[in-house]
Design a protein around this motif. Structure first.
Motif, PDB file in Angstrom:
ATOM      1  N   GLN A 100      53.146 -19.094  31.132  1.00 35.75           N
ATOM      2  CA  GLN A 100      52.864 -18.145  30.053  1.00 35.75           C
ATOM      3  C   GLN A 100      51.683 -18.628  29.211  1.00 35.75           C
ATOM      4  O   GLN A 100      50.822 -17.838  28.817  1.00 35.75           O
ATOM      5  N   TYR A 101      51.647 -19.919  28.952  1.00 37.60           N
ATOM      6  CA  TYR A 101      50.582 -20.480  28.127  1.00 37.60           C
ATOM      7  C   TYR A 101      49.292 -20.650  28.931  1.00 37.60           C
ATOM      8  O   TYR A 101      48.194 -20.424  28.408  1.00 37.60           O
ATOM      9  N   LEU A 102      49.416 -21.037  30.194  1.00 36.23           N
ATOM     10  CA  LEU A 102      48.228 -21.182  31.028  1.00 36.23           C
ATOM     11  C   LEU A 102      47.553 -19.834  31.256  1.00 36.23           C
ATOM     12  O   LEU A 102      46.323 -19.743  31.331  1.00 36.23           O
ATOM     13  N   ASP A 103      48.341 -18.779  31.365  1.00 35.93           N
ATOM     14  CA  ASP A 103      47.773 -17.435  31.481  1.00 35.93           C
ATOM     15  C   ASP A 103      46.896 -17.108  30.272  1.00 35.93           C
ATOM     16  O   ASP A 103      45.881 -16.428  30.390  1.00 35.93           O
ATOM     17  N   LYS A 104      47.293 -17.606  29.097  1.00 37.95           N
ATOM     18  CA  LYS A 104      46.496 -17.405  27.884  1.00 37.95           C
ATOM     19  C   LYS A 104      45.158 -18.129  28.008  1.00 37.95           C
ATOM     20  O   LYS A 104      44.115 -17.604  27.611  1.00 37.95           O
ATOM     21  N   ALA A 105      45.182 -19.345  28.539  1.00 37.06           N
ATOM     22  CA  ALA A 105      43.950 -20.102  28.726  1.00 37.06           C
ATOM     23  C   ALA A 105      43.001 -19.354  29.647  1.00 37.06           C
ATOM     24  O   ALA A 105      41.788 -19.265  29.394  1.00 37.06           O
ATOM     25  N   VAL A 106      43.546 -18.792  30.734  1.00 35.38           N
ATOM     26  CA  VAL A 106      42.726 -18.032  31.677  1.00 35.38           C
ATOM     27  C   VAL A 106      42.187 -16.756  31.012  1.00 35.38           C
ATOM     28  O   VAL A 106      41.038 -16.375  31.219  1.00 35.38           O
ATOM     29  N   PHE A 107      43.001 -16.130  30.196  1.00 32.82           N
ATOM     30  CA  PHE A 107      42.584 -14.906  29.505  1.00 32.82           C
ATOM     31  C   PHE A 107      41.369 -15.169  28.608  1.00 32.82           C
ATOM     32  O   PHE A 107      40.423 -14.385  28.582  1.00 32.82           O
TER      33      PHE A 107
END
Length: 283
Positions: A100-107
């Protein structure tokens, strides 16, 4: 009635003009932060909450998460803080939460974190189809670059092995090895590329070819227990049981002494086809 409406309209405009937060009658310019200023502000936040604060604690601690959350509260668009928040969770096996948090980094920063997410999906979360999607997109954006010491195509091939797409994996790994061989020579071919290339051949019953490939890996890493193990199994399939038995003994000793896949993250996750060791025997 028309006169009354005109008076109301003028009154509304007058109120709006008195409130600069709602409307500007003078077309005032909105202040914008330059990219350099924004980068400087974000670096200050990272320094304050990650470098000077979170780094004083174990990244498994509550304090690590607390200080990163404080930084994200000041600026939730800092991709590096999202990645640093996610990283310890993957090392604790909390893949769904970490993603969930890594998806934010990619976003917020796809250029720098899409490839890393593909690596995490391949080695940690073991969602191989999703890993392939990430790496294929990364290749479309930046070509076949590298993450964690290996090419994007390497991780695609690894994912294909785990999906039993052995022939496709073999083609990719051969291309990667041949390219490195032509450009820089045999010394630059990584023993892990050769190991998985041998695995792709082994899984297709190409035992003679697999043995030759495992030998190339062993020339680079002589105590590589995993390569010895699969070479031994290939020898068994060719009815060379005596040689296989000797090699299994060597592999057992090497594995007991810690000679196995030596990637940095192998201390957290078992890599594909990495042999298990119960302290006495290999199985």
């Amino acid at each position: 009635m028309k006169s009354y409406n005109i008076k109301i309209s003028k009154y509304i405009v007058w109120l709006l003009c008195l409130s600069p937060t709602l409307f500007s009658c003078q077309n005032a310019k909105i202040e914008k932060t330059s990219p350099e200023e924004n980068k400087s502000k974000q670096k200050a936040i990272v320094d304050r909450y990650l470098v000077d604060s979170a780094h004083q604690y174990s990244y498994y601690s509550k304090e690590w998460q607390k200080y990163i959350d404080m930084g994200l509260k000041e600026d939730s668009t800092i991709a590096y803080l999202w990645q640093q928040k996610a990283m310890p969770l993957f090392k604790q096996g909390k893949y769904e939460l970490g993603m969930q948090y890594l998806d934010k980094a990619v976003f917020y920063d796809k250029d720098n974190y899409l490839n890393y997410r593909g690596f995490i999906k391949c080695i940690f979360a073991k969602t191989y189809q999703e890993a392939i999607v990430d790496f294929e997109e990364a290749i479309s954006l930046h070509g076949n670059s590298h993450v964690m010491d290996h090419s994007y195509q390497f991780y695609i091939a690894l994912s294909l092995l785990q999906l039993n797409e052995f022939e496709k994996a073999e083609v990719i790994l051969k291309q990667e090895i041949d390219k490195m061989l032509q450009e820089l020579g045999e010394d630059w071919v990584h023993h892990l590329d050769l190991f998985y290339y041998g695995i792709s051949q082994y899984e297709q019953g190409k035992y003679n070819m697999a043995i030759k490939t495992f030998d190339r890996a062993l020339n680079k890493y002589q105590q590589f227990s995993d390569a010895k193990y699969y070479k031994a199994i290939s020898l068994v399939h060719l009815d060379k049981t005596e040689a296989a038995s000797k090699l299994i003994e060597e592999a057992t000793i090497d594995r007991k002494n810690g000679y196995t896949i030596n990637e940095d993250n192998a201390i957290y996750e078992r890599y594909p086809y990495q042999i298990r060791f119960d302290g006495v025997t290999i199985y």
